[in-house]
Design a protein around this motif. Structure first.
Motif, PDB file in Angstrom:
ATOM      1  N   ILE A  78      17.498  55.916  53.221  1.00 32.04           N
ATOM      2  CA  ILE A  78      16.038  55.994  53.048  1.00 32.04           C
ATOM      3  C   ILE A  78      15.480  54.873  52.184  1.00 32.04           C
ATOM      4  O   ILE A  78      14.262  54.643  52.186  1.00 32.04           O
ATOM      5  CB  ILE A  78      15.607  57.359  52.456  1.00 32.04           C
ATOM      6  CG1 ILE A  78      16.116  57.509  51.017  1.00 32.04           C
ATOM      7  CG2 ILE A  78      16.102  58.493  53.331  1.00 32.04           C
ATOM      8  CD1 ILE A  78      15.593  58.783  50.348  1.00 32.04           C
ATOM      9  N   LEU A  99       6.136  55.376  58.207  1.00 29.07           N
ATOM     10  CA  LEU A  99       7.113  56.183  57.479  1.00 29.07           C
ATOM     11  C   LEU A  99       6.905  56.035  55.970  1.00 29.07           C
ATOM     12  O   LEU A  99       6.853  54.930  55.434  1.00 29.07           O
ATOM     13  CB  LEU A  99       8.523  55.740  57.859  1.00 29.07           C
ATOM     14  CG  LEU A  99       9.662  56.680  57.460  1.00 29.07           C
ATOM     15  CD1 LEU A  99       9.546  57.990  58.205  1.00 29.07           C
ATOM     16  CD2 LEU A  99      11.013  56.026  57.751  1.00 29.07           C
ATOM     17  N   GLY A 100       6.762  57.147  55.282  1.00 28.23           N
ATOM     18  CA  GLY A 100       6.593  57.143  53.840  1.00 28.23           C
ATOM     19  C   GLY A 100       5.159  57.093  53.365  1.00 28.23           C
ATOM     20  O   GLY A 100       4.892  57.224  52.164  1.00 28.23           O
ATOM     21  N   ASP A 130      13.805  52.558  49.476  1.00 26.38           N
ATOM     22  CA  ASP A 130      12.681  52.876  48.587  1.00 26.38           C
ATOM     23  C   ASP A 130      11.427  53.229  49.385  1.00 26.38           C
ATOM     24  O   ASP A 130      10.306  53.023  48.930  1.00 26.38           O
ATOM     25  CB  ASP A 130      12.399  51.706  47.634  1.00 26.38           C
ATOM     26  CG  ASP A 130      12.044  50.423  48.379  1.00 26.38           C
ATOM     27  OD1 ASP A 130      12.108  50.414  49.624  1.00 26.38           O
ATOM     28  OD2 ASP A 130      11.701  49.428  47.717  1.00 26.38           O
ATOM     29  N   THR A 131      11.636  53.772  50.589  1.00 33.96           N
ATOM     30  CA  THR A 131      10.514  54.143  51.456  1.00 33.96           C
ATOM     31  C   THR A 131       9.552  55.104  50.776  1.00 33.96           C
ATOM     32  O   THR A 131       8.336  55.052  50.989  1.00 33.96           O
ATOM     33  CB  THR A 131      11.040  54.796  52.761  1.00 33.96           C
ATOM     34  OG1 THR A 131      11.919  53.887  53.409  1.00 33.96           O
ATOM     35  CG2 THR A 131       9.898  55.153  53.703  1.00 33.96           C
ATOM     36  N   TYR A 132      10.075  55.983  49.935  1.00 32.96           N
ATOM     37  CA  TYR A 132       9.253  57.025  49.323  1.00 32.96           C
ATOM     38  C   TYR A 132       9.000  56.763  47.831  1.00 32.96           C
ATOM     39  O   TYR A 132       8.596  57.667  47.104  1.00 32.96           O
ATOM     40  CB  TYR A 132       9.909  58.387  49.538  1.00 32.96           C
ATOM     41  CG  TYR A 132      10.117  58.677  51.003  1.00 32.96           C
ATOM     42  CD1 TYR A 132       9.087  59.160  51.794  1.00 32.96           C
ATOM     43  CD2 TYR A 132      11.344  58.412  51.613  1.00 32.96           C
ATOM     44  CE1 TYR A 132       9.263  59.382  53.154  1.00 32.96           C
ATOM     45  CE2 TYR A 132      11.531  58.634  52.970  1.00 32.96           C
ATOM     46  CZ  TYR A 132      10.490  59.120  53.730  1.00 32.96           C
ATOM     47  OH  TYR A 132      10.659  59.330  55.077  1.00 32.96           O
ATOM     48  N   GLY A 144      10.000  64.560  45.071  1.00 30.48           N
ATOM     49  CA  GLY A 144       9.775  63.195  44.633  1.00 30.48           C
ATOM     50  C   GLY A 144      10.639  62.767  43.469  1.00 30.48           C
ATOM     51  O   GLY A 144      10.257  61.877  42.699  1.00 30.48           O
ATOM     52  N   PRO A 176      11.420  61.990  49.064  1.00 30.25           N
ATOM     53  CA  PRO A 176      10.069  62.340  49.510  1.00 30.25           C
ATOM     54  C   PRO A 176       9.512  63.491  48.671  1.00 30.25           C
ATOM     55  O   PRO A 176      10.263  64.326  48.161  1.00 30.25           O
ATOM     56  CB  PRO A 176      10.290  62.772  50.969  1.00 30.25           C
ATOM     57  CG  PRO A 176      11.582  62.149  51.369  1.00 30.25           C
ATOM     58  CD  PRO A 176      12.422  62.103  50.136  1.00 30.25           C
ATOM     59  N   GLU A 183       5.733  60.225  61.875  1.00 29.80           N
ATOM     60  CA  GLU A 183       5.278  58.845  61.729  1.00 29.80           C
ATOM     61  C   GLU A 183       4.632  58.337  63.014  1.00 29.80           C
ATOM     62  O   GLU A 183       4.936  58.776  64.114  1.00 29.80           O
ATOM     63  CB  GLU A 183       6.451  57.942  61.347  1.00 29.80           C
ATOM     64  CG  GLU A 183       7.481  57.764  62.447  1.00 29.80           C
ATOM     65  CD  GLU A 183       8.409  56.583  62.180  1.00 29.80           C
ATOM     66  OE1 GLU A 183       7.959  55.598  61.582  1.00 29.80           O
ATOM     67  OE2 GLU A 183       9.580  56.671  62.574  1.00 29.80           O
TER      68      GLU A 183
END
Length: 203
Positions: A66, A97-98, A68-70, A51, A81, A91
């Motif tokens: 990716i 997702l995320g 700001d999905t995570y 993270g 992630p 997913e």
């Protein structure tokens, strides 16, 4: 026979963990690709799934994949992630997702009791061992209405007092790594995407 079987097993383990000794650039992956590895570090150009917070301006290609999905605000920071203490779930089916979900423990499982049950059959034993409350012939032993007396607390014991209850499945600690540099993944064409969607609908 034993030696041959052992060699095959070792080769299968190496391939399954994403390591191949044939290509010279075997550790180069697609940007954003995730691999599971059996050792305590991630190779060069790979990073742990912890993270971490990154700067989009310094990781433009990874951010373009990716976003700001995570986590992050999508402008000045974004996050990788975080798989620490988590199970990776494909997913779909309520997991976009995320998304993260589940809890490691129920923090305050309340104390509770259970109903006392009996039998309408006549009692036939003086001992309560392995017995239930039964009817007493010619004696009105049961009453309706509100309760007026409290029996001894041990008559019905409580179960699971206010305490945390662990909710973790059997697990194995292993290394999760994401490629922060490498080959840029090409997106499928509209036809390929439609074909994949149709195959998914048929499942």
């Amino acid at each position: 026979m034993f030696q041959a079987s052992t060699k095959c097993s070792l080769v299968a383990m190496i391939v399954s963990f994403g390591m191949s000794s044939v290509p010279a650039n075997a550790q180069e992956g697609y940007i954003g690709e995730i691999r599971i590895l059996p050792y305590d570090f991630c190779p060069e150009d790979w990073s742990q799934l912890n993270g971490q917070q990154l700067d989009p301006s310094q990781n433009a290609e990874l951010f373009s994949v990716i976003g700001d999905t995570y986590g992050g605000n999508g402008r000045t920071v974004f996050r990788l992630p975080n798989s620490q203490g988590r199970v990776l779930v494909h997913e779909g089916a309520g997991y976009p997702l995320g998304a993260v979900g589940g809890i490691e423990s129920q923090p305050d499982f309340p104390a509770h009791s259970h109903d006392v049950q009996g039998s309408s059959l006549d009692g036939d034993s003086e001992s309560p061992l392995n017995r239930v409350f039964g009817s007493v012939p010619s004696i009105n032993a049961y009453a309706g209405g509100e309760l007026s007396e409290v029996m001894h607390p041990a008559t019905v014991s409580t179960s699971n007092g206010p305490q945390a209850v662990t909710n973790i499945q059997p697990s194995l600690g292993i290394q999760s790594c994401i490629a922060v540099d490498g080959l840029y993944p090409s997106r499928p064409s509209e036809a390929e995407a439609a074909a994949d969607l149709g195959a998914e609908d048929m499942k």
